[in-house]
Design an enzyme around this catalytic site. Sequence first.
Site, PDB file in Angstrom:
ATOM      1  N   GLU A 160       0.814  -1.231   0.000  1.00 12.99           N
ATOM      2  CA  GLU A 160       0.000   0.000   0.000  1.00 12.99           C
ATOM      3  C   GLU A 160       0.845   1.277   0.000  1.00 12.99           C
ATOM      4  OE1 GLU A 160      -2.761  -0.535   3.250  1.00 12.99           O
ATOM      5  OE2 GLU A 160      -3.542  -2.383   2.395  1.00 12.99           O
ATOM      6  N   ASN A 201       2.169  -5.091  -3.112  1.00 18.68           N
ATOM      7  CA  ASN A 201       0.754  -5.406  -2.921  1.00 18.68           C
ATOM      8  C   ASN A 201      -0.018  -4.107  -2.664  1.00 18.68           C
ATOM      9  OD1 ASN A 201      -1.289  -7.510  -2.400  1.00 18.68           O
ATOM     10  ND2 ASN A 201      -1.237  -6.814  -0.268  1.00 18.68           N
ATOM     11  N   HIS A 237     -10.366  -6.117  -2.518  1.00 23.99           N
ATOM     12  CA  HIS A 237     -11.463  -5.927  -1.556  1.00 23.99           C
ATOM     13  C   HIS A 237     -12.586  -5.236  -2.332  1.00 23.99           C
ATOM     14  CE1 HIS A 237      -9.193  -7.316   1.847  1.00 23.99           C
ATOM     15  NE2 HIS A 237      -8.194  -6.511   1.542  1.00 23.99           N
ATOM     16  N   GLU A 265      -6.251 -10.711  -1.566  1.00 21.95           N
ATOM     17  CA  GLU A 265      -7.118 -10.514  -0.390  1.00 21.95           C
ATOM     18  C   GLU A 265      -8.592 -10.417  -0.799  1.00 21.95           C
ATOM     19  OE1 GLU A 265      -5.686  -7.187   1.967  1.00 21.95           O
ATOM     20  OE2 GLU A 265      -3.593  -7.745   1.634  1.00 21.95           O
ATOM     21  N   ASP A 267     -12.349 -10.277  -1.229  1.00 23.34           N
ATOM     22  CA  ASP A 267     -13.669 -10.406  -0.621  1.00 23.34           C
ATOM     23  C   ASP A 267     -14.598  -9.457  -1.375  1.00 23.34           C
ATOM     24  OD1 ASP A 267     -12.794  -7.998   0.639  1.00 23.34           O
ATOM     25  OD2 ASP A 267     -12.481  -9.013   2.559  1.00 23.34           O
TER      26      ASP A 267
HETATM   27  O1  G2I Z   1      -7.849  -3.895   6.037  1.00 24.14           O
HETATM   28  C1  G2I Z   1      -7.984  -5.059   5.275  1.00 24.14           C
HETATM   29  C2  G2I Z   1      -6.673  -5.531   4.723  1.00 24.14           C
HETATM   30  C3  G2I Z   1      -6.133  -4.519   3.719  1.00 24.14           C
HETATM   31  N1  G2I Z   1      -4.883  -4.960   3.146  1.00 24.14           N
HETATM   32  C4  G2I Z   1      -3.856  -5.312   4.072  1.00 24.14           C
HETATM   33  C5  G2I Z   1      -4.354  -6.301   5.094  1.00 24.14           C
HETATM   34  O2  G2I Z   1      -3.355  -6.586   6.019  1.00 24.14           O
HETATM   35  C6  G2I Z   1      -5.602  -5.798   5.783  1.00 24.14           C
HETATM   36  O3  G2I Z   1      -5.996  -6.805   6.719  1.00 24.14           O
HETATM   37  C7  G2I Z   1      -6.586  -6.351   7.884  1.00 24.14           C
HETATM   38  C8  G2I Z   1      -6.966  -7.548   8.730  1.00 24.14           C
HETATM   39  O4  G2I Z   1      -7.913  -8.301   8.037  1.00 24.14           O
HETATM   40  C9  G2I Z   1      -7.547  -7.079  10.063  1.00 24.14           C
HETATM   41  O5  G2I Z   1      -7.736  -8.186  10.925  1.00 24.14           O
HETATM   42  O6  G2I Z   1      -5.686  -5.537   8.567  1.00 24.14           O
HETATM   43  C10 G2I Z   1      -6.287  -4.972   9.734  1.00 24.14           C
HETATM   44  C11 G2I Z   1      -5.326  -3.968  10.334  1.00 24.14           C
HETATM   45  O7  G2I Z   1      -5.099  -2.911   9.529  1.00 24.14           O
HETATM   46  C12 G2I Z   1      -6.626  -6.081  10.714  1.00 24.14           C
HETATM   47  O8  G2I Z   1      -7.301  -5.512  11.809  1.00 24.14           O
HETATM   48  C13 G2I Z   1      -6.649  -5.599  13.031  1.00 24.14           C
HETATM   49  C14 G2I Z   1      -7.401  -4.708  13.990  1.00 24.14           C
HETATM   50  O9  G2I Z   1      -7.403  -3.376  13.514  1.00 24.14           O
HETATM   51  C15 G2I Z   1      -6.728  -4.726  15.296  1.00 24.14           C
HETATM   52  O10 G2I Z   1      -7.485  -3.987  16.223  1.00 24.14           O
HETATM   53  C16 G2I Z   1      -6.557  -6.177  15.741  1.00 24.14           C
HETATM   54  O11 G2I Z   1      -5.801  -6.219  16.941  1.00 24.14           O
HETATM   55  O12 G2I Z   1      -6.578  -6.889  13.488  1.00 24.14           O
HETATM   56  C17 G2I Z   1      -5.845  -6.970  14.670  1.00 24.14           C
HETATM   57  C18 G2I Z   1      -5.655  -8.439  15.023  1.00 24.14           C
HETATM   58  O13 G2I Z   1      -6.907  -9.058  15.155  1.00 24.14           O
END
Ligand code: G2I
Length: 548
Positions: A160, A201, A237, A265, A267
């Site tokens: 990003e 990515n 996404h 990724e 969805d």
């Molecule tokens: O935002 C969607 C994705 C966009 N591209 C990069 C990916 O790495 C990103 O994934 C998401 C995860 O799916 C989430 O699960 O990235 C988020 C963070 O930017 C993830 O969220 C985080 C929460 O914000 C935190 O509060 C939490 O502690 O997940 C953490 C672990 O569960």
Amino acid sequence: MSVPTRRSAVLSVLTLIGTLAVPIMAAEPAFASGPLRTHAAARGKFIGYAAANGPLSSEAAYRNIAATEFNQVTAENAMKWDATEPSDNNYTFSNADAIVSFAQANNQAIHGHTLVWHSQTPSWVQGLGASAMRTAMQDHISRVVGRYANSVATWDVVNEVFNEDGTFRSSFWYNTLGQSFIADAFRYARAADADAKLCINDYNVEGINAKSTAMYNLVVSLRNQGVPIDCVGFQAHLAVQYGFPNLQANIERFAALGVDVRITELDVRIPLPADSNEITAQNTYYRNVITACNNVARCTGVTIWGFTDKHSWVPGTFPNEGQALIYDANYGVKPAYTAVHDALAGGPPPVDTTPPTTPGTLTASGVTSSSVTLSWGASTDNVAVTGYDILQNGAVRTTVSGTSATVSGLSSSTAYQFAVRARDAAGNTSANSNTVSITTLPGGGGGGCSAVATVQTQWSGGYVIQPVTVTNTGTSQTTSWTVTFTLPSGHAIVGSWNAALTVSGQTVTARNMPYNGTLGPNASTTFGFQVSRPTGSTSVPSGYTCAV
Ligand code: G2I
């Protein structure tokens, strides 16, 4: 009484004819059965999921589906910097290791996500000065990539790095280290693992647009410099309300550079509550992503960001949207699963083969030295129009959802042709609209008008300049114009018509009157003035310039 299925009916016939059983069974359509991974593997592709440690350790249903259906995995969070090195040189790999072990036990390829990102990076990194930050990046990459050199096949090295308009995101990485952090990150990763495939990515790069074109140009530039970059990741996404991107054409242009393309990724979220049209659109989007990847050899596979609506990042980020994945919250398969399955297995093609109607008349306006605004009439479709491709000189420049757009980044004084076509969620495209031809204005503030002055009459004490012809030399309508010229020393304006003149030193500025500022392309208007001069002077004004 139970009704025999098609398969059991076939089997009972086979029982009678014994030895023909195997050949006839093999003739059954492949898409009738088998987990996703079987069909992906038959194509030489992966079908993957993002693994979350919580359910992986505590839910049998999650583990069963993960192991059975997928031949690839990406850690949703466990390999990010905040998870692996929360404080300087204090590494914690337990969650990442748990995913690696599960993947190896189930013969799944492992994709590492992600080494250098502006998000989920601890504050101790963000506050470092340039030299310390570069060292921290190198240490982190070398430790994490080195640890998994025998297990992680591919890495998101940087994630990003672009804004939507294609400029670099002003992250702490960029602001502290400049653009070079990207090339350095790839070099450090290669040093830590000579064999891993190294990727860049991003999101909103699935279609051909300013952001994906910036990514494309960066890949070209990095490869020209010998930077080890092997692959690009389109996060995907998607959301049913925003239309389906022209994905396959975009995959193809990156593939032509010699890099692999991954859908990293996937969805497809829906505004809630979901209606049946939106669910149908979601199925089509899933099928189209798989099909686009199937159709390009260098597209190595598709990773779904999770697989069950029970564990999806979407509702937490988009409060009134969700149901984005292929299993419901109770681990039941959704129609989207079948869409993915059948597209991988070579099942029935999309039902919708009807293209949208041709867009209404395309017009251009507001031409500047670097941009033009295009407007056209809406198309209709048997299902729905999901977007319009803007064709610049015959090639898709970008895809937009509305019926007007400003195309920027054009070269000055250059002729362009534009047309538009409509697309639907199934990837059908309409015929092209009419073509409009424009020429951008000169750059550098040179203006889009000219002024030519004629001396109508003169005598020893004065002269009349009439006409001064002002011509719009641009391709868009003017709303005002200004002509400046130099008055010889001692000369004085005594009267003017069809323009308002002001004098400052020897510079005269002539501005349009309220009634003659508007000039279409190539149109002209005139003004004139009378001057007195000292007896004996024979000079007249010079240096007429015009600006709009
Ligand atoms: O935002 C969607 C994705 C966009 N591209 C990069 C990916 O790495 C990103 O994934 C998401 C995860 O799916 C989430 O699960 O990235 C988020 C963070 O930017 C993830 O969220 C985080 C929460 O914000 C935190 O509060 C939490 O502690 O997940 C953490 C672990 O569960």
